[in-house]
Write an enzyme that holds these catalytic residues in place. Structure first.
Site, short mmCIF file in Angstrom:
data_model
loop_
_atom_site.label_atom_id
_atom_site.label_comp_id
_atom_site.label_asym_id
_atom_site.label_seq_id
_atom_site.Cartn_x
_atom_site.Cartn_y
_atom_site.Cartn_z
N ASP A 7 0.87 -1.17 0.00
CA ASP A 7 0.00 0.00 0.00
C ASP A 7 0.92 1.23 0.00
OD1 ASP A 7 -2.45 1.51 0.33
OD2 ASP A 7 -1.84 1.80 2.42
N ASP A 9 -0.15 5.15 0.81
CA ASP A 9 -0.39 6.17 1.84
C ASP A 9 -0.37 5.56 3.24
OD1 ASP A 9 -0.67 7.84 -0.29
OD2 ASP A 9 -2.84 8.03 -0.13
N ASP A 181 -1.58 -0.32 6.11
CA ASP A 181 -1.89 0.35 7.38
C ASP A 181 -3.36 0.25 7.75
OD1 ASP A 181 -3.27 3.45 6.87
OD2 ASP A 181 -2.55 2.29 5.16
#
Length: 220
Positions: A7, A9, A181
């Site tokens: 991922d 961001d 996250d």
């Protein structure tokens, strides 16, 4: 073959790439200063579940419709040059470790491909699965999205379709990692052999602790 998915961001980056792009444009007078606060408000509403990803995408690109394709490319090139000089060290080491091992690496992100590809090049990652931005007849983003956004269960769909097109079904890979996250990425986290929570949100942290998944902070 081994696969490493990342991922973007708040995972490889400790910030939101859309906000970084917006601040870059504001600093150069390409968009009005109020655009930063507007995008931040949209991000907050999105995180709180009051706004969909299409509206968030629109808030980032709609102000750029007055640019020509050449102007947009110029600013994207300058943005890439700037961010590539300050990628987080720990994230660069992580990616380099997988690349050095010969793993197939890919960024899988809800961010627009226009932005995500710039970070992928900075990390020297060849493959990107991202949200596709609609463009007008001149190649300028309209603010809309083409097809499903690369988000939630769609991430898993896009990864499977990409691997299947290469004759490499996810279930048949020797080993696969996904670093994320967010609990919104659970469909893909549960589909790989090695899910890794990075700077996890509260829900993902709880699940990772329960499941015994590694938790990394990638500081520095």
């Amino acid at each position: 073959m081994k696969l490493a998915l990342f991922d973007l961001d708040h995972t490889l980056l400790p910030y939101d790439s859309g906000m970084e792009w917006t601040r870059f444009l504001v600093a150069r007078g390409v968009v009005e200063a109020a655009q930063e606060a507007d995008y931040l408000a949209h991000c907050k509403a999105y995180v709180e579940g009051r706004l969909g990803i299409a509206a968030l995408h629109r808030s980032m690109f709609a102000p750029l419709t007055r640019l020509t394709r050449a102007e947009l490319s110029h600013w994207l090139d300058e943005f890439e040059t700037e961010v590539s000089t300050r990628l987080p060290y720990a994230a660069r080491v992580l990616v380099a470790r997988h690349l050095g091992a010969g793993d197939l690496c890919c960024i899988v992100t809800a961010t627009s491909r226009l932005i995500a590809e710039r970070f992928a090049r900075a990390f020297r990652i060849e493959h990107v699965l991202a949200t596709e931005s609609a463009v007008d007849s001149h190649g300028v983003p309209t603010g809309e999205i083409v097809g499903p956004p690369c988000h939630d269960a769609h991430k898993l769909d896009k990864v499977r379709a990409w691997l299947d097109s290469q004759g490499r079904p996810l279930a048949r890979l020797e080993h696969s990692w996904f670093y994320s996250d967010s609990a919104s990425d659970l469909p893909l986290l549960r589909a790989v052999s090695q899910p890794v929570a990075v700077r996890p949100d509260a829900r993902l942290r709880g699940i990772a602790q329960y499941e015994g998944w590694p938790i990394e902070m990638l500081g520095g």
